[in-house]
Design a protein around this motif. Structure first.
Motif, PDB file in Angstrom:
ATOM      1  N   ILE A   1      26.114  67.490  -4.593  1.00  0.00           N
ATOM      2  CA  ILE A   1      25.625  68.707  -3.946  1.00  0.00           C
ATOM      3  C   ILE A   1      25.991  69.895  -4.817  1.00  0.00           C
ATOM      4  O   ILE A   1      27.161  70.186  -5.050  1.00  0.00           O
ATOM      5  CB  ILE A   1      26.231  68.873  -2.543  1.00  0.00           C
ATOM      6  N   GLU A   2      24.979  70.551  -5.334  1.00  0.00           N
ATOM      7  CA  GLU A   2      25.137  71.729  -6.190  1.00  0.00           C
ATOM      8  C   GLU A   2      26.075  71.449  -7.366  1.00  0.00           C
ATOM      9  O   GLU A   2      26.955  72.244  -7.703  1.00  0.00           O
ATOM     10  CB  GLU A   2      25.646  72.926  -5.375  1.00  0.00           C
ATOM     11  N   GLY A   3      25.890  70.276  -7.967  1.00  0.00           N
ATOM     12  CA  GLY A   3      26.635  69.931  -9.171  1.00  0.00           C
ATOM     13  C   GLY A   3      28.000  69.315  -8.946  1.00  0.00           C
ATOM     14  O   GLY A   3      28.720  69.021  -9.904  1.00  0.00           O
TER      15      GLY A   3
ATOM     16  N   ALA B   1      32.554  60.694 -14.207  1.00  0.00           N
ATOM     17  CA  ALA B   1      32.802  61.693 -13.166  1.00  0.00           C
ATOM     18  C   ALA B   1      33.185  61.025 -11.846  1.00  0.00           C
ATOM     19  O   ALA B   1      34.067  61.508 -11.125  1.00  0.00           O
ATOM     20  CB  ALA B   1      31.572  62.581 -12.981  1.00  0.00           C
ATOM     21  N   ILE B   2      32.534  59.905 -11.552  1.00  0.00           N
ATOM     22  CA  ILE B   2      32.848  59.179 -10.315  1.00  0.00           C
ATOM     23  C   ILE B   2      34.249  58.580 -10.403  1.00  0.00           C
ATOM     24  O   ILE B   2      35.026  58.632  -9.440  1.00  0.00           O
ATOM     25  CB  ILE B   2      31.810  58.073 -10.048  1.00  0.00           C
TER      26      ILE B   2
ATOM     27  N   ASP C   1      19.358  58.603  -9.629  1.00  0.00           N
ATOM     28  CA  ASP C   1      18.705  59.895  -9.887  1.00  0.00           C
ATOM     29  C   ASP C   1      19.691  61.058  -9.980  1.00  0.00           C
ATOM     30  O   ASP C   1      19.343  62.206  -9.623  1.00  0.00           O
ATOM     31  CB  ASP C   1      17.669  60.200  -8.788  1.00  0.00           C
ATOM     32  N   ASP C   2      20.891  60.782 -10.439  1.00  0.00           N
ATOM     33  CA  ASP C   2      21.923  61.820 -10.556  1.00  0.00           C
ATOM     34  C   ASP C   2      22.169  62.556  -9.246  1.00  0.00           C
ATOM     35  O   ASP C   2      22.663  63.702  -9.246  1.00  0.00           O
ATOM     36  CB  ASP C   2      21.548  62.849 -11.641  1.00  0.00           C
ATOM     37  N   ALA C   3      21.827  61.906  -8.139  1.00  0.00           N
ATOM     38  CA  ALA C   3      21.967  62.565  -6.835  1.00  0.00           C
ATOM     39  C   ALA C   3      22.872  61.791  -5.889  1.00  0.00           C
ATOM     40  O   ALA C   3      23.630  62.389  -5.125  1.00  0.00           O
ATOM     41  CB  ALA C   3      20.590  62.745  -6.192  1.00  0.00           C
ATOM     42  N   TYR C   4      22.807  60.459  -5.949  1.00  0.00           N
ATOM     43  CA  TYR C   4      23.617  59.627  -5.058  1.00  0.00           C
ATOM     44  C   TYR C   4      24.422  58.621  -5.878  1.00  0.00           C
ATOM     45  O   TYR C   4      24.015  58.244  -6.979  1.00  0.00           O
ATOM     46  CB  TYR C   4      22.718  58.871  -4.066  1.00  0.00           C
ATOM     47  N   PHE C   5      25.535  58.184  -5.324  1.00  0.00           N
ATOM     48  CA  PHE C   5      26.343  57.196  -6.030  1.00  0.00           C
ATOM     49  C   PHE C   5      26.982  56.236  -5.027  1.00  0.00           C
ATOM     50  O   PHE C   5      27.158  56.544  -3.845  1.00  0.00           O
ATOM     51  CB  PHE C   5      27.442  57.864  -6.863  1.00  0.00           C
ATOM     52  N   ASN C   6      27.325  55.075  -5.544  1.00  0.00           N
ATOM     53  CA  ASN C   6      28.123  54.112  -4.790  1.00  0.00           C
ATOM     54  C   ASN C   6      29.111  53.481  -5.760  1.00  0.00           C
ATOM     55  O   ASN C   6      28.747  53.061  -6.859  1.00  0.00           O
ATOM     56  CB  ASN C   6      27.253  53.021  -4.160  1.00  0.00           C
ATOM     57  N   VAL C   7      30.383  53.428  -5.355  1.00  0.00           N
ATOM     58  CA  VAL C   7      31.405  52.832  -6.193  1.00  0.00           C
ATOM     59  C   VAL C   7      32.221  51.849  -5.352  1.00  0.00           C
ATOM     60  O   VAL C   7      32.571  52.140  -4.205  1.00  0.00           O
ATOM     61  CB  VAL C   7      32.334  53.895  -6.826  1.00  0.00           C
ATOM     62  N   ALA C   8      32.457  50.670  -5.915  1.00  0.00           N
ATOM     63  CA  ALA C   8      33.285  49.660  -5.254  1.00  0.00           C
ATOM     64  C   ALA C   8      34.453  49.333  -6.182  1.00  0.00           C
ATOM     65  O   ALA C   8      34.266  49.172  -7.395  1.00  0.00           O
ATOM     66  CB  ALA C   8      32.475  48.404  -4.952  1.00  0.00           C
ATOM     67  N   TYR C   9      35.648  49.244  -5.624  1.00  0.00           N
ATOM     68  CA  TYR C   9      36.803  48.928  -6.444  1.00  0.00           C
ATOM     69  C   TYR C   9      37.905  48.290  -5.607  1.00  0.00           C
ATOM     70  O   TYR C   9      37.932  48.427  -4.378  1.00  0.00           O
ATOM     71  CB  TYR C   9      37.337  50.174  -7.164  1.00  0.00           C
ATOM     72  N   LYS C  10      38.794  47.585  -6.288  1.00  0.00           N
ATOM     73  CA  LYS C  10      39.997  47.048  -5.668  1.00  0.00           C
ATOM     74  C   LYS C  10      41.197  47.826  -6.189  1.00  0.00           C
ATOM     75  O   LYS C  10      41.176  48.326  -7.322  1.00  0.00           O
ATOM     76  CB  LYS C  10      40.160  45.554  -5.990  1.00  0.00           C
ATOM     77  N   CYS C  11      42.229  47.905  -5.389  1.00  0.00           N
ATOM     78  CA  CYS C  11      43.439  48.586  -5.833  1.00  0.00           C
ATOM     79  C   CYS C  11      44.612  48.145  -4.965  1.00  0.00           C
ATOM     80  O   CYS C  11      44.441  47.406  -3.982  1.00  0.00           O
ATOM     81  CB  CYS C  11      43.274  50.108  -5.773  1.00  0.00           C
ATOM     82  N   VAL C  12      45.776  48.593  -5.347  1.00  0.00           N
ATOM     83  CA  VAL C  12      46.994  48.349  -4.569  1.00  0.00           C
ATOM     84  C   VAL C  12      47.479  49.682  -4.021  1.00  0.00           C
ATOM     85  O   VAL C  12      47.510  50.685  -4.746  1.00  0.00           O
ATOM     86  CB  VAL C  12      48.089  47.704  -5.441  1.00  0.00           C
ATOM     87  N   MET C  13      47.824  49.688  -2.756  1.00  0.00           N
ATOM     88  CA  MET C  13      48.359  50.899  -2.136  1.00  0.00           C
ATOM     89  C   MET C  13      49.794  50.636  -1.688  1.00  0.00           C
ATOM     90  O   MET C  13      50.066  49.645  -1.009  1.00  0.00           O
ATOM     91  CB  MET C  13      47.514  51.313  -0.929  1.00  0.00           C
ATOM     92  N   GLY C  14      50.698  51.508  -2.097  1.00  0.00           N
ATOM     93  CA  GLY C  14      52.091  51.398  -1.669  1.00  0.00           C
ATOM     94  C   GLY C  14      52.412  52.488  -0.668  1.00  0.00           C
ATOM     95  O   GLY C  14      51.982  53.630  -0.818  1.00  0.00           O
ATOM     96  N   THR C  15      53.143  52.143   0.380  1.00  0.00           N
ATOM     97  CA  THR C  15      53.631  53.151   1.319  1.00  0.00           C
ATOM     98  C   THR C  15      55.131  53.311   1.093  1.00  0.00           C
ATOM     99  O   THR C  15      55.877  52.336   1.092  1.00  0.00           O
ATOM    100  CB  THR C  15      53.351  52.768   2.783  1.00  0.00           C
TER     101      THR C  15
END
Length: 248
Positions: free
Chosen positions: A229-231, A109-110, A194-208
């Motif tokens: 929050i509320e699912g 889901a994240i 606890d299915d309430a908070y999350f943290n995600v770290a990632y690298k990526c490339v951004m093109g303009t």
């Protein structure tokens, strides 16, 4: 006699103008037909080139169509590369016969939240609506941005729910034809508490892109923290470090 000559001259002038007008209209119709034929040969959907056909600038329309096709194909390639990375990671873990599930329902889901948010940034060039991006944020949030430009100048910016919308409008929507797109996403870590908070770290490339032309590539390290929050998972803190490179 003199009056007759004047009337005769006026008639010739009017007929000449009408012929030019008719010729110009015919040329425009031929030009539009050629562009539609070219778009069809490039297998472009009508929704993918309507803005180019209606554009005031008619000089570069054919090259614009080619750039649009290249841009669309690159986005599809980037999407498939992101999917392939995830599948490759799953296969590698399965081959190690790890007891732990490869990805939990919450972790998937994240990841989906990240990809949907990325898509919303890319769609801004058409939607012109900052809320397409902000829908993935909670009602209150913080944003932090550190950017090293292609000429090695550095800038630091911080925003909140009170002014991040203004940033999107002033830096992206204000410049016609500008789009921001993400690719090559490499998830480094996802942690859920606890299915309430999350943290995600990632690298990526951004093109303009400006009118489908790639102008800069950017290497990003992103960290997102949020809450359920509320699912619904939403972003509460969004920070990134950006190294920008030109196309020279």
């Amino acid at each position: 006699m003199k009056n007759k000559l004047i009337v005769f001259a006026l008639i010739i002038l009017i007929v000449s103008c009408e012929n030019k007008k008719s010729s110009s209209s015919s040329d425009q119709n031929v030009d539009s037909a050629e562009l539609l034929k070219l778009a069809d040969s490039l297998e472009l959907k009508q929704s993918e080139y309507d803005d180019l056909i209606d554009s005031v600038n008619t000089l570069n329309k054919k090259s614009d169509l080619f750039y649009r096709k290249i841009h669309i194909q690159k986005k599809e390639i980037d999407r498939l590369k992101d999917e392939n990375k995830i599948f490759a990671d799953v296969i590698a873990k399965l081959e190690k016969k790890e007891a732990k599930p490869v990805l939990s329902k919450q972790e998937k889901a994240i990841q989906n939240l990240v990809f949907k948010m990325h898509s919303s940034w890319a769609n801004l060039v058409k939607s012109k609506d900052p809320n397409d991006v902000l829908q993935y944020f909670n009602s209150k949030y913080l944003v932090s941005r550190i950017s090293i430009d292609k000429n090695d100048t550095a800038s630091v910016s911080r925003f909140s729910h009170e002014d991040f919308k203004d940033y999107i409008e002033d830096t992206i929507l204000a410049e016609r034809g500008l789009s921001v797109e993400f690719a090559d996403v490499d998830f480094l870590d996802i942690e859920i508490k606890d299915d309430a908070y999350f943290n995600v770290a990632y690298k990526c490339v951004m093109g303009t892109y400006k009118n489908d032309r790639l102008e800069t590539t950017n290497s990003l390290l992103v960290n997102i923290t949020g809450k359920n929050i509320e699912g619904t998972w939403g972003i509460s803190s969004y920070s990134w470090v950006n190294f920008s490179y030109g196309m020279d």
